[in-house]
Enzyme design. Structure first.
Site, PDB file in Angstrom:
ATOM      1  N   PRO A 125       0.787  -1.234   0.000  1.00 19.14           N
ATOM      2  CG  PRO A 125      -0.899  -1.555   1.569  1.00 19.14           C
ATOM      3  CD  PRO A 125       0.349  -2.164   1.028  1.00 19.14           C
ATOM      4  CG  ASN A 126      -0.461   4.407   1.006  1.00 20.70           C
ATOM      5  OD1 ASN A 126      -1.354   4.942   0.345  1.00 20.70           O
ATOM      6  ND2 ASN A 126      -0.681   3.921   2.223  1.00 20.70           N
TER       7      ASN A 126
ATOM      8  NE  ARG B 276       0.946  14.382  -1.801  1.00 21.63           N
ATOM      9  CZ  ARG B 276      -0.273  13.891  -1.960  1.00 21.63           C
ATOM     10  NH1 ARG B 276      -0.658  12.883  -1.228  1.00 21.63           N
ATOM     11  NH2 ARG B 276      -1.105  14.421  -2.828  1.00 21.63           N
TER      12      ARG B 276
ATOM     13  CE1 TYR C 243       8.954   5.262   3.244  1.00 20.72           C
ATOM     14  CE2 TYR C 243       7.419   7.106   3.011  1.00 20.72           C
ATOM     15  CZ  TYR C 243       7.835   5.969   3.668  1.00 20.72           C
ATOM     16  OH  TYR C 243       7.141   5.530   4.766  1.00 20.72           O
TER      17      TYR C 243
ATOM     18  CG  ASN D 117       8.440  -1.953   0.984  1.00 24.28           C
ATOM     19  OD1 ASN D 117       7.811  -2.054   2.052  1.00 24.28           O
ATOM     20  ND2 ASN D 117       9.003  -0.826   0.581  1.00 24.28           N
TER      21      ASN D 117
ATOM     22  CB  ALA E  38       1.262   0.410   6.588  1.00 22.50           C
TER      23      ALA E  38
ATOM     24  CG  HIS F 293       4.568  -2.183  10.551  1.00 29.84           C
ATOM     25  ND1 HIS F 293       5.878  -2.592  10.681  1.00 29.84           N
ATOM     26  CD2 HIS F 293       4.601  -1.136   9.666  1.00 29.84           C
ATOM     27  CE1 HIS F 293       6.659  -1.829   9.937  1.00 29.84           C
ATOM     28  NE2 HIS F 293       5.909  -0.928   9.307  1.00 29.84           N
TER      29      HIS F 293
ATOM     30  CG  ASP G 147      -0.688 -17.250   8.133  1.00 27.72           C
ATOM     31  OD1 ASP G 147       0.280 -17.394   8.917  1.00 27.72           O
ATOM     32  OD2 ASP G 147      -1.871 -17.188   8.518  1.00 27.72           O
TER      33      ASP G 147
ATOM     34  CD  GLU H 213      10.312  -7.442   6.760  1.00 27.33           C
ATOM     35  OE1 GLU H 213      10.514  -8.552   7.296  1.00 27.33           O
ATOM     36  OE2 GLU H 213       9.895  -6.437   7.377  1.00 27.33           O
TER      37      GLU H 213
ATOM     38  CG  HIS I 216      10.802  -2.190   5.443  1.00 28.65           C
ATOM     39  ND1 HIS I 216       9.459  -2.166   5.169  1.00 28.65           N
ATOM     40  CD2 HIS I 216      11.035  -3.314   6.151  1.00 28.65           C
ATOM     41  CE1 HIS I 216       8.892  -3.225   5.705  1.00 28.65           C
ATOM     42  NE2 HIS I 216       9.827  -3.950   6.299  1.00 28.65           N
TER      43      HIS I 216
ATOM     44  CB  SER J 131      12.217   4.453   5.900  1.00 25.69           C
ATOM     45  OG  SER J 131      11.180   3.573   6.330  1.00 25.69           O
TER      46      SER J 131
ATOM     47  NE  ARG K 268       9.486   6.196   9.093  1.00 31.16           N
ATOM     48  CZ  ARG K 268       8.634   6.030   8.076  1.00 31.16           C
ATOM     49  NH1 ARG K 268       8.879   5.084   7.167  1.00 31.16           N
ATOM     50  NH2 ARG K 268       7.571   6.794   7.958  1.00 31.16           N
TER      51      ARG K 268
HETATM   52  O1  CA2 Z   1      10.243   2.110   4.493  1.00 31.31           O
HETATM   53  C1  CA2 Z   1       9.453   1.416   3.850  1.00 31.31           C
HETATM   54  O2  CA2 Z   1       9.693   0.966   2.740  1.00 31.31           O
HETATM   55  C2  CA2 Z   1       8.055   1.148   4.435  1.00 31.31           C
HETATM   56  O3  CA2 Z   1       7.689  -0.196   4.093  1.00 31.31           O
HETATM   57  C3  CA2 Z   1       7.131   2.134   3.785  1.00 31.31           C
HETATM   58  C4  CA2 Z   1       5.714   2.092   4.338  1.00 31.31           C
HETATM   59  C5  CA2 Z   1       5.728   2.178   5.856  1.00 31.31           C
HETATM   60  O4  CA2 Z   1       4.416   2.040   6.363  1.00 31.31           O
HETATM   61  C6  CA2 Z   1       6.626   1.123   6.475  1.00 31.31           C
HETATM   62  O5  CA2 Z   1       6.614   1.286   7.869  1.00 31.31           O
HETATM   63  C7  CA2 Z   1       8.043   1.260   5.953  1.00 31.31           C
HETATM   64  C8  CA2 Z   1       4.874   3.254   3.803  1.00 31.31           C
HETATM   65  C9  CA2 Z   1       4.861   3.366   2.319  1.00 31.31           C
HETATM   66  C10 CA2 Z   1       4.201   4.656   1.962  1.00 31.31           C
HETATM   67  O6  CA2 Z   1       4.844   5.157   0.822  1.00 31.31           O
HETATM   68  C11 CA2 Z   1       4.632   6.457   0.488  1.00 31.31           C
HETATM   69  C12 CA2 Z   1       5.458   6.960  -0.486  1.00 31.31           C
HETATM   70  C13 CA2 Z   1       5.338   8.262  -0.870  1.00 31.31           C
HETATM   71  C14 CA2 Z   1       4.365   9.072  -0.303  1.00 31.31           C
HETATM   72  C15 CA2 Z   1       3.536   8.563   0.675  1.00 31.31           C
HETATM   73  C16 CA2 Z   1       3.678   7.243   1.068  1.00 31.31           C
END
Ligand code: CA2
Length: 146
Positions: A11-12, A19, A24, A75, A78, A81, A88, A99, A101, A103, A108
């Site tokens: 997601p996202n 953003r 990121y 990846n 969210a 978590h 599974d 896995e 990430h 960041s 964080r």
């Molecule tokens: O650091 C990572 O790759 C994460 O998987 C990114 C997730 C975050 O919830 C994890 O804790 C760590 C969030 C991805 C959201 O990506 C965006 C990218 C640009 C703008 C907004 C969100």
């Protein structure tokens, strides 16, 4: 040609480059996918990249990876978590999964310090931006993981 490596983003992550560049980076997910495909090709490996905002669809793709791929880079965003279903699904497949990430989740918020996925993957790479994906690919193209 050998089986492809699947790269799956949750997601996202389709918002990359639009953003939060301070967290990121400025590359889009398409940019990352393109460079992974090029990197895979140098090793004679096809890299298939997917992104979904939907947990069930991610489970479907993980199951497909289990049948069609030689390795999985994930990846889960969210869902890392929160998702027992994704954990599974990874546990149920018989290919190496890594896995990643972008960041460093340990720098964080506390809720990002726990991952349901870490116990079911061969390893975790975080904190290197888009390079986290590339490092994971390098592991999967080495002989030991084939
Ligand atoms: O650091 C990572 O790759 C994460 O998987 C990114 C997730 C975050 O919830 C994890 O804790 C760590 C969030 C991805 C959201 O990506 C965006 C990218 C640009 C703008 C907004 C969100």
């Amino acid at each position: 040609m050998s089986k492809p490596i699947y790269v799956l983003s949750g997601p996202n992550l389709n918002m990359l480059g639009q953003r939060e560049p301070e967290i990121y980076g400025s590359q889009t997910l398409d940019d990352i996918h393109k460079s992974l495909s090029e990197r895979g090709a140098k090793h004679g490996k096809d890299v298939k990249c997917f992104q979904s905002n939907h947990e069930g669809q991610l489970v479907d793709i993980i199951q497909e990876a289990g049948n069609k791929a030689s390795g999985l880079i994930i990846n889960a965003g969210a869902l890392t978590h929160t998702s027992v279903a994704i954990a599974d699904a990874i546990r149920a497949i018989d290919i190496p999964a890594i896995e990643v990430h972008m960041s460093n989740v340990y720098q964080r918020e506390e809720f990002r310090h726990h991952s349901y996925l870490s116990p079911v993957v061969i390893g975790l790479i975080c904190g290197f931006g888009s390079q986290s994906y590339e490092l994971a690919l390098d592991v999967l193209v080495t002989d030991a993981q084939k």
